[in-house]
Design an enzyme around this catalytic site. Structure first.
Site, short mmCIF file in Angstrom:
data_model
loop_
_atom_site.label_atom_id
_atom_site.label_comp_id
_atom_site.label_asym_id
_atom_site.label_seq_id
_atom_site.Cartn_x
_atom_site.Cartn_y
_atom_site.Cartn_z
CG ASP A 100 5.67 4.48 7.64
OD1 ASP A 100 6.87 4.38 7.86
OD2 ASP A 100 4.97 5.53 7.30
CD GLU A 112 5.12 8.56 -1.16
OE1 GLU A 112 3.90 8.78 -1.68
OE2 GLU A 112 5.13 8.52 0.21
C1 9WN Z 1 5.72 8.93 8.36
C2 9WN Z 1 8.87 10.66 4.21
C3 9WN Z 1 8.11 9.68 4.73
C4 9WN Z 1 9.20 8.46 4.75
C5 9WN Z 1 8.70 7.10 5.46
C6 9WN Z 1 7.27 6.93 4.74
C7 9WN Z 1 6.24 8.10 4.91
C8 9WN Z 1 5.19 9.25 6.75
C9 9WN Z 1 3.90 9.24 6.39
O1 9WN Z 1 6.90 9.31 4.22
O2 9WN Z 1 6.14 8.23 6.34
O3 9WN Z 1 6.89 9.41 8.81
O4 9WN Z 1 3.38 10.17 6.59
O5 9WN Z 1 3.52 7.95 6.25
O6 9WN Z 1 6.75 5.68 5.07
O7 9WN Z 1 9.60 6.29 4.83
O8 9WN Z 1 10.33 8.76 5.48
O9 9WN Z 1 8.82 10.48 2.91
#
Ligand code: 9WN
Length: 431
Positions: A162, A402
């Site tokens: 992100d 994470e």
């Molecule tokens: C938005 C779920 C996801 C991952 C992404 C990570 C994070 C979400 C957030 O979490 O993104 O999609 O709420 O920030 O960056 O890679 O798929 O684990």
């Protein structure tokens, strides 16, 4: 191994696995792909369900959305925010987001199909192969408007990594409404609470900055106003990036698609095979002075802000032997990408490096896994083995976090994170 399986069992929702019960209680696209790769080692049928459940959320135009929502569970931008029903292409009985994520799913389908036998394998491929073909075609039909072979992303969440610095440069262009700017400047508790529910569980200095979260939200709102119609969005986009990560993964995914088709005695349609070859060739234009970069689709310029994206051309087999050796030298540079617990999302010497903050410094197990695959493809097995050893050491020391500090190995973000557990299983089981 037992602890990793317990994390996956804990996050299991029957047909799919949530990344985290606390902050991500829905089904995410590339998370499910990584999760299935782990599950395939001990329960291939369950792994198959993890992936077939993604097909329920697939849009009529082929898009696989980045989230399939459980309407009963919370999230700061839940199904009431996304309103996927605004698009005539969305599925009628399922709530989803309106954007996609890196197309790792074909890699997972290949891994899972390889573990299934007989009728179950055939049934699985019969369902997944057409779904994947439609999905890859969606990328090319809707997201390659100039027919260059490089697909374009329109939101930071589509990129998976992100808030990696190259994306933040582009995101800064998103204009916030005056009330929101004022609210942020005044640190209005009501606004911060809406923007940062995650910081009740994880310390704010490990997450997206509030102003970045605000821009991500406004950008998603713009996409919603355009009913997630890529053609409309790309006429005058706020953010449009030819992502190095996604295009490299798309090339690797096309190879997996070939393998899956072969297992079923089928072939990949010629149009798709031709587009994958075009992407592979086009990725060469993203190389400059020893590194690869994403490119801004609006300005046509490379976004020369360093990040671990630069290593993904190894996964796609795009780099020449010489380019690969330059990349491996860069990877092994202790001052940049090879501190005690590699691979940091941003080089340690970069001004934007922050060892705690999400994709702006920490080490993540999924990107390590993708980099290892790339190293092995070019025969850098010693480096891949070392990265595997240190990744497993990290998890043994700090648990299924994470993400982690590349300097100390400390665990950051949420605990019991599903893809960290799943890919640990894959690393333990495969050579
Ligand atoms: C938005 C779920 C996801 C991952 C992404 C990570 C994070 C979400 C957030 O979490 O993104 O999609 O709420 O920030 O960056 O890679 O798929 O684990």
């Amino acid at each position: 191994m037992a602890k990793a399986k317990a994390v996956l069992a804990r996050n299991d929702r029957g047909d799919y696995t949530v990344p985290s019960l606390q902050i991500y209680p829905h089904q995410w696209l590339w998370d499910s792909a990584f999760i299935a790769i782990g599950q395939a080692h001990y329960d291939p049928d369950r792994a198959a369900r993890e992936l077939t459940s993604l097909v329920k959320g697939q849009w009529r135009n082929g898009m696989m959305p980045h989230i399939i929502f459980d309407p009963a569970a919370g999230y700061w931008l839940d199904h009431n925010f996304w309103k996927s029903g605004l698009s005539p292409d969305s599925p009628k009985d399922v709530f989803t987001s309106g954007i996609s994520q890196p197309p790792v799913v074909a890699l997972a389908v290949e891994a899972v199909a390889g573990k299934l036998e007989g009728q179950s394998r055939q049934k699985f491929i019969d369902l997944m192969l057409p779904a994947l073909i439609a999905y890859h075609r969606w990328w090319y039909r809707e997201r390659d408007p100039r027919n260059t072979g490089l697909v374009v992303l329109v939101h930071i969440w589509e990129n998976g990594l992100d808030n990696t610095p190259p994306w933040m440069v582009a995101l800064n262009k998103v204009r916030l409404p005056v009330w929101m700017r004022a609210g942020l400047a005044l640190q209005l508790p009501i606004l911060l609470k809406k923007l940062r529910p995650d910081t009740k569980i994880v310390s704010a200095n490990q997450r997206l900055k509030a102003s970045d979260a605000a821009r991500a939200l406004i950008l998603a709102q713009h996409l919603r106003q355009q009913k997630y119609d890529s053609a409309r969005i790309l006429q005058d986009p706020d953010v449009a990036i030819e992502s190095l990560t996604t295009n490299c993964i798309l090339v690797a995914a096309a190879e997996s698609l070939e393998q899956v088709a072969q297992m079923a005695g089928a072939t990949v349609p010629v149009d798709l095979a031709a587009k994958a070859a075009q992407t592979k060739a086009a990725l060469n234009a993203l190389y400059q002075d020893g590194q690869y970069y994403s490119r801004n689709f609006i300005t046509g310029r490379l976004i020369k802000t360093p990040s671990l994206n630069t290593f993904f051309p190894l996964l796609a087999g795009v780099a020449s032997e010489e380019q690969a050796s330059q990349l491996v030298e860069l990877l092994k540079d202790q001052k940049q990408y090879w501190p005690a617990y590699p691979v940091p999302s941003v080089p340690v010497i970069s001004p934007s490096f922050d060892e705690r903050r999400y994709w702006q410094g920490p080490t993540w197990i999924n990107t390590n896994w993708l980099i290892m695959k790339g190293l092995r493809r070019y025969g850098y097995n010693q480096e891949a083995d070392e990265l595997k050893r240190r990744s497993l050491e990290l998890v043994a020391k700090s648990g299924f976090g994470e993400y982690f500090s590349p300097l100390t190995g400390e665990r950051y973000g949420i605990d019991n994170f599903a893809w960290t557990a799943a890919l640990t299983i894959d690393l333990l089981e495969s050579n």
